[in-house]
Write a protein that holds these residues in place. Structure first.
Motif, PDB file in Angstrom:
ATOM      1  N   ALA A  34       0.824  -1.208   0.000  1.00  0.00           N
ATOM      2  CA  ALA A  34       0.000   0.000   0.000  1.00  0.00           C
ATOM      3  C   ALA A  34       0.858   1.258   0.000  1.00  0.00           C
ATOM      4  CB  ALA A  34      -0.935  -0.003   1.213  1.00  0.00           C
ATOM      5  N   TYR A  35       1.877   1.296   0.867  1.00  0.00           N
ATOM      6  CA  TYR A  35       2.721   2.480   0.938  1.00  0.00           C
ATOM      7  C   TYR A  35       3.409   2.766  -0.402  1.00  0.00           C
ATOM      8  CZ  TYR A  35       2.337   2.374   6.083  1.00  0.00           C
ATOM      9  OH  TYR A  35       1.884   2.394   7.381  1.00  0.00           O
ATOM     10  N   ARG A  36       3.720   1.728  -1.142  1.00  0.00           N
ATOM     11  CA  ARG A  36       4.464   1.905  -2.394  1.00  0.00           C
ATOM     12  C   ARG A  36       3.659   2.642  -3.470  1.00  0.00           C
ATOM     13  NH1 ARG A  36       9.325  -0.121  -2.890  1.00  0.00           N
ATOM     14  NH2 ARG A  36      10.047  -1.892  -1.618  1.00  0.00           N
ATOM     15  N   VAL A  37       2.335   2.616  -3.395  1.00  0.00           N
ATOM     16  CA  VAL A  37       1.549   3.322  -4.411  1.00  0.00           C
ATOM     17  C   VAL A  37       1.194   4.744  -3.964  1.00  0.00           C
ATOM     18  CG1 VAL A  37       0.585   1.181  -5.291  1.00  0.00           C
ATOM     19  CG2 VAL A  37      -0.690   2.472  -3.566  1.00  0.00           C
ATOM     20  N   SER A  38       1.694   5.148  -2.803  1.00  0.00           N
ATOM     21  CA  SER A  38       1.343   6.447  -2.249  1.00  0.00           C
ATOM     22  C   SER A  38       2.300   7.539  -2.718  1.00  0.00           C
ATOM     23  CB  SER A  38       1.348   6.389  -0.719  1.00  0.00           C
ATOM     24  OG  SER A  38       1.053   7.662  -0.172  1.00  0.00           O
ATOM     25  N   THR A  39       1.754   8.744  -2.860  1.00  0.00           N
ATOM     26  CA  THR A  39       2.564   9.929  -3.144  1.00  0.00           C
ATOM     27  C   THR A  39       2.777  10.772  -1.891  1.00  0.00           C
ATOM     28  OG1 THR A  39       0.548  11.113  -3.790  1.00  0.00           O
ATOM     29  CG2 THR A  39       1.819  10.050  -5.558  1.00  0.00           C
ATOM     30  N   ASP A  40       2.414  10.244  -0.746  1.00  0.00           N
ATOM     31  CA  ASP A  40       2.527  10.940   0.537  1.00  0.00           C
ATOM     32  C   ASP A  40       3.937  10.755   1.104  1.00  0.00           C
ATOM     33  OD1 ASP A  40       2.262  11.982   3.076  1.00  0.00           O
ATOM     34  OD2 ASP A  40       0.409  10.909   3.541  1.00  0.00           O
ATOM     35  N   PRO A  41       4.632  11.847   1.465  1.00  0.00           N
ATOM     36  CA  PRO A  41       5.956  11.704   2.077  1.00  0.00           C
ATOM     37  C   PRO A  41       5.961  10.809   3.312  1.00  0.00           C
ATOM     38  CG  PRO A  41       5.594  13.977   1.452  1.00  0.00           C
ATOM     39  CD  PRO A  41       4.297  13.262   1.232  1.00  0.00           C
ATOM     40  N   TYR A  42       4.840  10.778   4.032  1.00  0.00           N
ATOM     41  CA  TYR A  42       4.731   9.873   5.182  1.00  0.00           C
ATOM     42  C   TYR A  42       4.928   8.429   4.740  1.00  0.00           C
ATOM     43  CZ  TYR A  42       2.358   6.898   8.618  1.00  0.00           C
ATOM     44  OH  TYR A  42       2.040   5.896   9.497  1.00  0.00           O
ATOM     45  N   ALA A  43       4.364   8.066   3.584  1.00  0.00           N
ATOM     46  CA  ALA A  43       4.513   6.696   3.074  1.00  0.00           C
ATOM     47  C   ALA A  43       5.977   6.427   2.718  1.00  0.00           C
ATOM     48  CB  ALA A  43       3.620   6.479   1.858  1.00  0.00           C
ATOM     49  N   TRP A  44       6.671   7.429   2.188  1.00  0.00           N
ATOM     50  CA  TRP A  44       8.099   7.232   1.867  1.00  0.00           C
ATOM     51  C   TRP A  44       8.885   6.954   3.141  1.00  0.00           C
ATOM     52  CZ3 TRP A  44       8.166  12.441  -1.231  1.00  0.00           C
ATOM     53  CH2 TRP A  44       7.319  12.309  -2.345  1.00  0.00           C
ATOM     54  N   TYR A  45       8.502   7.651   4.217  1.00  0.00           N
ATOM     55  CA  TYR A  45       9.158   7.382   5.504  1.00  0.00           C
ATOM     56  C   TYR A  45       8.929   5.931   5.924  1.00  0.00           C
ATOM     57  CZ  TYR A  45       9.685   7.017  10.536  1.00  0.00           C
ATOM     58  OH  TYR A  45      10.024   6.577  11.787  1.00  0.00           O
ATOM     59  N   ARG A  46       7.693   5.440   5.794  1.00  0.00           N
ATOM     60  CA  ARG A  46       7.401   4.064   6.193  1.00  0.00           C
ATOM     61  C   ARG A  46       8.124   3.058   5.299  1.00  0.00           C
ATOM     62  NH1 ARG A  46       6.131   4.200  11.355  1.00  0.00           N
ATOM     63  NH2 ARG A  46       4.257   5.446  11.788  1.00  0.00           N
ATOM     64  N   ILE A  47       8.287   3.374   4.016  1.00  0.00           N
ATOM     65  CA  ILE A  47       9.054   2.482   3.133  1.00  0.00           C
ATOM     66  C   ILE A  47      10.506   2.421   3.604  1.00  0.00           C
ATOM     67  CG2 ILE A  47       9.903   2.127   0.778  1.00  0.00           C
ATOM     68  CD1 ILE A  47       7.311   3.495  -0.199  1.00  0.00           C
ATOM     69  N   GLY A  48      11.044   3.578   3.994  1.00  0.00           N
ATOM     70  CA  GLY A  48      12.389   3.586   4.563  1.00  0.00           C
ATOM     71  C   GLY A  48      12.474   2.714   5.802  1.00  0.00           C
ATOM     72  N   GLN A  49      11.466   2.824   6.656  1.00  0.00           N
ATOM     73  CA  GLN A  49      11.422   1.994   7.859  1.00  0.00           C
ATOM     74  C   GLN A  49      11.377   0.513   7.499  1.00  0.00           C
ATOM     75  OE1 GLN A  49       7.811   2.439  10.127  1.00  0.00           O
ATOM     76  NE2 GLN A  49       8.716   1.611  12.000  1.00  0.00           N
ATOM     77  N   SER A  50      10.637   0.170   6.424  1.00  0.00           N
ATOM     78  CA  SER A  50      10.533  -1.237   6.035  1.00  0.00           C
ATOM     79  C   SER A  50      11.891  -1.801   5.624  1.00  0.00           C
ATOM     80  CB  SER A  50       9.540  -1.394   4.878  1.00  0.00           C
ATOM     81  OG  SER A  50      10.096  -0.985   3.635  1.00  0.00           O
TER      82      SER A  50
END
Length: 366
Positions: free
Chosen positions: A311-327
């Motif tokens: 889900a985070y990977r299809v997001s354009t939200d910087p918050y999602a980029w942070y969570r991808i980094g966390q992953s």
């Protein structure tokens, strides 16, 4: 109570005998994204300009007698509101040889964040009165040559009514403008409204709120009225019948089910609507909401980090980029990879996301 007026503009005036040249003013501003939309060749002694690719309303400068008047639409974007004091200050320096000042205060002290909130709140109160009377609210300074307007019908298609909260009405107005979804008239209709007419402003009564956080970490709340929920449920039924509903509206339907606002809480139902929202174009809100549900787990469902990452990977939200980094840092689905983690943390930090900035600060301290 609210009264009616015909000019929906924020304005300042500066006395000056200087001959205004837009290119000279532009050089003082030092901005490369301003575009002249109206020149004195079209309207004598008038200059209309906007932020190219970023705004759907104009700023205007007009010479009226011995004064120059700087105007901005009252429903301009928040970024344009923040730009207004800078435009006023530079205009004053150009025309009067000194920074803008009123009652001993600078432009930046006068037109601050509190002024922005109050100005938008006052204008939305006016919009609510217009909606309650079934009158069109025209955007005063549109970039287009047609005449875009708000009315009850168009806002209802987005789950909004005259009883919605100020941020909800303003936010969807900005969405409608930025996506060219407002209805337009080829010619502006004359609307006979007595300026001295007073009408009760329809009030918002919240039946539930949802917390969220801005990129800089500021906490905000989205408030829903009973009308909002009723309209959203009607739109949900329409979507199931095949009606075209915008993804951001489908996200709102997911939100009321996830949080039990006006309906029984049902996270499975919320997941359905978030997935529908993503399918229909919402790449900002729904993917992050869906990712958070899977990351945390819910009801009898254990966390599923694989689905969260999807889900985070299809997001354009910087918050999602942070969570991808966390992953990547924590190795949600593969071995940890700190280089990839830092790439996504920096991507989010580059646009000022507070969680990513904090994470990079920790990295610098080590």
């Amino acid at each position: 109570m609210g009264n009616f007026r015909k000019v929906m503009l924020q304005q300042i005036s500066i006395s000056s005998s200087v001959s205004f040249v837009f290119s000279e003013y532009l050089s003082i501003l030092g901005m490369d994204d301003l575009e002249l939309v109206i020149s004195p060749d079209e309207i004598p002694d008038a200059w209309g300009f906007c932020r190219k690719g970023r705004s759907k309303t104009m700023f205007a400068i007009e010479r009226v007698g011995g004064e120059y008047v700087l105007s901005m639409d009252c429903l301009a974007s928040y970024d344009d509101y923040r730009l207004f004091p800078y435009l006023a200050d530079c205009l004053s320096c150009y025309l009067a040889g000194c920074p803008y000042e009123r009652d001993g205060k600078s432009a930046f002290a006068i037109f601050d964040e509190e002024w922005i909130e109050e100005s938008i709140g006052e204008e939305i109160a006016y919009v609510k009165c217009m909606l309650a009377l079934g009158v069109k609210y025209y955007i005063e300074l549109p970039v287009s040559e047609s005449f875009p307007y708000l009315n009850t019908e168009v806002l209802r298609r987005f789950g909004v009514s005259c009883h919605s909260s100020t941020p909800r009405i303003y936010g969807y107005t900005q969405y409608l403008m930025s996506h060219d979804l407002l209805p337009c008239d080829p010619e502006r209709e004359e609307q006979d409204i007595d300026e001295d007419l007073y009408v009760d402003v329809p009030q918002h009564e919240s039946i539930g709120t949802v917390r969220s956080w801005q990129t800089d970490g500021a906490e905000t709340t989205e408030s829903y009225s009973a009308d909002d929920v009723a309209i959203l449920l009607e739109l949900a039924e329409g979507h199931k019948r095949g009606d075209k509903i915008e993804g951001v509206v489908l996200n709102d339907i997911g939100t009321i089910f996830e949080n039990g606002i006006g309906v029984e809480r049902d996270v499975d139902e919320a997941v359905f609507w978030y997935r529908q929202a993503i399918r229909h174009g919402d790449t900002l809100y729904a993917p992050t909401s869906l990712g958070d549900i899977y990351r945390r787990g819910y009801d009898n469902h254990a966390p599923d980090l694989s689905l969260a990452l999807e889900a985070y990977r299809v997001s354009t939200d910087p918050y999602a980029w942070y969570r991808i980094g966390q992953s990547y840092e924590e190795g949600w689905i593969d071995a940890p990879n700190i280089d990839k983690a830092m790439f996504y943390y920096r991507r989010a930090a580059d646009v000022g996301h507070h969680l990513a900035l904090r994470r990079l600060e920790c990295e610098d301290d080590e």
